[in-house]
Design a protein around this motif. Structure first.
Motif, PDB file in Angstrom:
ATOM      1  N   ASP A  18      15.777  -2.490-141.935  1.00  0.00           N
ATOM      2  CA  ASP A  18      15.887  -1.929-143.285  1.00  0.00           C
ATOM      3  C   ASP A  18      14.737  -2.458-144.146  1.00  0.00           C
ATOM      4  N   GLY A  19      14.135  -1.579-144.922  1.00  0.00           N
ATOM      5  CA  GLY A  19      13.080  -2.004-145.847  1.00  0.00           C
ATOM      6  C   GLY A  19      11.729  -2.212-145.200  1.00  0.00           C
ATOM      7  N   SER A  20      11.553  -1.810-143.937  1.00  0.00           N
ATOM      8  CA  SER A  20      10.277  -2.068-143.258  1.00  0.00           C
ATOM      9  C   SER A  20       9.194  -1.057-143.636  1.00  0.00           C
ATOM     10  N   GLY A  21       9.604   0.042-144.271  1.00  0.00           N
ATOM     11  CA  GLY A  21       8.619   1.049-144.681  1.00  0.00           C
ATOM     12  C   GLY A  21       8.660   2.318-143.847  1.00  0.00           C
ATOM     13  N   LYS A  22       9.722   2.499-143.065  1.00  0.00           N
ATOM     14  CA  LYS A  22       9.825   3.683-142.203  1.00  0.00           C
ATOM     15  C   LYS A  22       9.757   4.991-142.989  1.00  0.00           C
ATOM     16  N   SER A  23      10.600   5.089-144.029  1.00  0.00           N
ATOM     17  CA  SER A  23      10.669   6.362-144.772  1.00  0.00           C
ATOM     18  C   SER A  23       9.338   6.658-145.428  1.00  0.00           C
ATOM     19  N   VAL A  59      30.064   7.144-142.332  1.00  0.00           N
ATOM     20  CA  VAL A  59      29.696   5.857-141.728  1.00  0.00           C
ATOM     21  C   VAL A  59      28.999   4.896-142.686  1.00  0.00           C
ATOM     22  N   LEU A  60      28.416   5.415-143.790  1.00  0.00           N
ATOM     23  CA  LEU A  60      27.656   4.508-144.663  1.00  0.00           C
ATOM     24  C   LEU A  60      28.313   4.264-146.018  1.00  0.00           C
ATOM     25  N   GLU A  61      29.396   4.988-146.310  1.00  0.00           N
ATOM     26  CA  GLU A  61      30.067   4.762-147.595  1.00  0.00           C
ATOM     27  C   GLU A  61      31.503   4.316-147.344  1.00  0.00           C
ATOM     28  N   ALA A  79      26.996  12.634-134.900  1.00  0.00           N
ATOM     29  CA  ALA A  79      26.008  13.055-135.896  1.00  0.00           C
ATOM     30  C   ALA A  79      24.697  13.432-135.199  1.00  0.00           C
ATOM     31  N   ARG A  80      24.298  12.619-134.240  1.00  0.00           N
ATOM     32  CA  ARG A  80      23.023  12.879-133.527  1.00  0.00           C
ATOM     33  C   ARG A  80      23.099  14.176-132.725  1.00  0.00           C
ATOM     34  N   ARG A  81      24.241  14.407-132.099  1.00  0.00           N
ATOM     35  CA  ARG A  81      24.381  15.643-131.306  1.00  0.00           C
ATOM     36  C   ARG A  81      24.209  16.873-132.210  1.00  0.00           C
ATOM     37  N   CYS A 100      11.215  11.933-137.159  1.00  0.00           N
ATOM     38  CA  CYS A 100      12.578  11.517-137.491  1.00  0.00           C
ATOM     39  C   CYS A 100      12.617  10.037-137.883  1.00  0.00           C
ATOM     40  N   ASP A 101      13.158   9.786-139.072  1.00  0.00           N
ATOM     41  CA  ASP A 101      13.317   8.433-139.610  1.00  0.00           C
ATOM     42  C   ASP A 101      14.593   7.844-138.997  1.00  0.00           C
ATOM     43  N   ARG A 102      14.439   7.022-137.984  1.00  0.00           N
ATOM     44  CA  ARG A 102      15.492   6.451-137.137  1.00  0.00           C
ATOM     45  C   ARG A 102      16.030   7.474-136.151  1.00  0.00           C
ATOM     46  N   PHE A 103      16.405   6.973-134.956  1.00  0.00           N
ATOM     47  CA  PHE A 103      17.027   7.815-133.926  1.00  0.00           C
ATOM     48  C   PHE A 103      17.841   6.888-133.017  1.00  0.00           C
ATOM     49  N   ALA A 104      17.943   7.227-131.757  1.00  0.00           N
ATOM     50  CA  ALA A 104      18.868   6.515-130.862  1.00  0.00           C
ATOM     51  C   ALA A 104      18.576   5.021-130.739  1.00  0.00           C
ATOM     52  N   ASP A 105      17.318   4.614-130.915  1.00  0.00           N
ATOM     53  CA  ASP A 105      17.029   3.173-130.817  1.00  0.00           C
ATOM     54  C   ASP A 105      17.765   2.393-131.907  1.00  0.00           C
ATOM     55  N   SER A 106      17.999   3.026-133.064  1.00  0.00           N
ATOM     56  CA  SER A 106      18.777   2.342-134.110  1.00  0.00           C
ATOM     57  C   SER A 106      20.220   2.126-133.657  1.00  0.00           C
ATOM     58  N   THR A 107      20.792   3.090-132.943  1.00  0.00           N
ATOM     59  CA  THR A 107      22.161   2.900-132.439  1.00  0.00           C
ATOM     60  C   THR A 107      22.179   1.810-131.365  1.00  0.00           C
ATOM     61  N   ARG A 108      21.144   1.811-130.503  1.00  0.00           N
ATOM     62  CA  ARG A 108      21.051   0.749-129.480  1.00  0.00           C
ATOM     63  C   ARG A 108      21.071  -0.622-130.150  1.00  0.00           C
ATOM     64  N   GLY A 153      16.311  -4.090-153.209  1.00  0.00           N
ATOM     65  CA  GLY A 153      15.803  -3.601-154.492  1.00  0.00           C
ATOM     66  C   GLY A 153      16.244  -2.169-154.779  1.00  0.00           C
ATOM     67  N   ARG A 154      16.758  -1.488-153.729  1.00  0.00           N
ATOM     68  CA  ARG A 154      17.197  -0.101-153.939  1.00  0.00           C
ATOM     69  C   ARG A 154      18.629  -0.066-154.439  1.00  0.00           C
ATOM     70  N   GLN A 155      18.925   0.943-155.235  1.00  0.00           N
ATOM     71  CA  GLN A 155      20.288   1.128-155.723  1.00  0.00           C
ATOM     72  C   GLN A 155      20.933   2.241-154.918  1.00  0.00           C
ATOM     73  N   ARG A 160      24.774  -0.472-146.240  1.00  0.00           N
ATOM     74  CA  ARG A 160      23.786  -0.560-145.190  1.00  0.00           C
ATOM     75  C   ARG A 160      23.876  -1.912-144.513  1.00  0.00           C
ATOM     76  N   PHE A 161      23.198  -2.009-143.373  1.00  0.00           N
ATOM     77  CA  PHE A 161      23.260  -3.272-142.643  1.00  0.00           C
ATOM     78  C   PHE A 161      22.529  -4.385-143.379  1.00  0.00           C
ATOM     79  N   GLU A 162      21.651  -3.997-144.318  1.00  0.00           N
ATOM     80  CA  GLU A 162      20.966  -5.027-145.102  1.00  0.00           C
ATOM     81  C   GLU A 162      21.969  -5.909-145.847  1.00  0.00           C
ATOM     82  N   GLU A 163      23.167  -5.345-146.122  1.00  0.00           N
ATOM     83  CA  GLU A 163      24.188  -6.132-146.828  1.00  0.00           C
ATOM     84  C   GLU A 163      24.620  -7.353-146.010  1.00  0.00           C
TER      85      GLU A 163
END
Ligand code: ADP
Ligand code: TYD
Length: 212
Positions: A18-23, A59-61, A79-81, A100-108, A153-155, A160-163
């Protein structure tokens, strides 16, 4: 279901903590490729199709403990399917570049490592239900403290996992670098601890060979 190997297009993914600059980098790459006249679909996970965006909210809220670890893997895979069927595979079949911003490696990483060792389950479901890896995965590698600071820093209302704090960010960073070794044929590691334009230059150079 469209044959997952049928696509003529190019499938690129961005991964990292999270926050690495992907988006940021995914957007800049899409802009530059479009300026070169390419047909680009910029998308993200979880999400990227109407149904998958609905699952994203599930899944995120809300309460982070509302799903068991196994149910969460099923939801991310569902969701991915949907995203594959409705967005990614049709675009690849049309010869487009899909970023694509994140994919199966994020689930791994997140579902596979954060609540016990469930990597085997993640991989089995991936083989059964997704069956396609990206042509190229750009791992934006980032100092975990910096990433966490940027991400916090984001609202927003998404959990998210950053929490979960720096310890998880450190494990995820190491895990992503491990994946880059495991899938060395499709992973490229980009140093994200530099100015946005410098990172973007590296990203463009790295994708260049695949897109000529
Ligand atoms: P991610 O998608 O990996 O979570 P973002 O692209 O959303 O990361 O970036 C998180 C924050 O950090 C944003 O405010 C963004 O503007 C900023 N940012 C992104 N890349 C850099 C960079 N190389 N240097 C400084 N700030 C950056
Ligand atoms: P994202 O919006 O990319 O977050 P960020 O911009 O902070 O990197 O993703 C939201 C969260 O979803 C992120 O904390 C990682 C998590 N996630 C998973 O746990 N599993 C997955 O398969 C995906 C795609 C994301």
């Amino acid at each position: 279901m469209i044959d997952p190997r049928a696509g003529r297009g190019t499938f690129l993914t961005f991964e990292g903590i999270d926050g690495s600059g992907k988006s940021t980098q995914a957007r800049l790459l899409a802009d530059r490729l479009r300026a070169d006249g390419r047909d680009v679909v910029l998308t993200r996970e979880p999400g990227g199709s109407t149904g998958a965006e609905e699952i994203r909210r599930l899944v995120l809220e809300g309460d982070p403990d509302r799903w068991s670890a196994e149910t969460e893997i099923l939801l991310f895979t569902a969701a991915r399917r949907d995203h594959m069927e409705r967005t990614i595979l049709p675009a690849l079949a049309d010869g487009k570049v899909v970023i694509c911003d994140r994919f199966a490696d994020s689930t791994r990483m997140y579902q596979g490592l954060s609540r016990g060792d469930l990597r085997g389950l993640v991989d089995t479901l991936h083989t059964l239900m997704i069956g396609r890896e990206p042509d190229l995965t750009l791992l934006i590698d980032m100092d975990p403290e910096t990433g966490l600071r940027r991400a916090l820093g984001r609202q927003g209302s998404e959990e998210r996992f950053e929490e979960f704090g720096p310890e998880l960010q450190h494990r995820m960073r190491a895990g992503f670098l491990g994946l880059a070794d495991e899938f060395a044929n499709r992973f490229r590691v980009i140093d994200g601890n530099r100015p946005i334009e410098t990172v973007a230059g590296d990203v463009l150079a790295t994708t260049g060979a695949l897109l000529t």
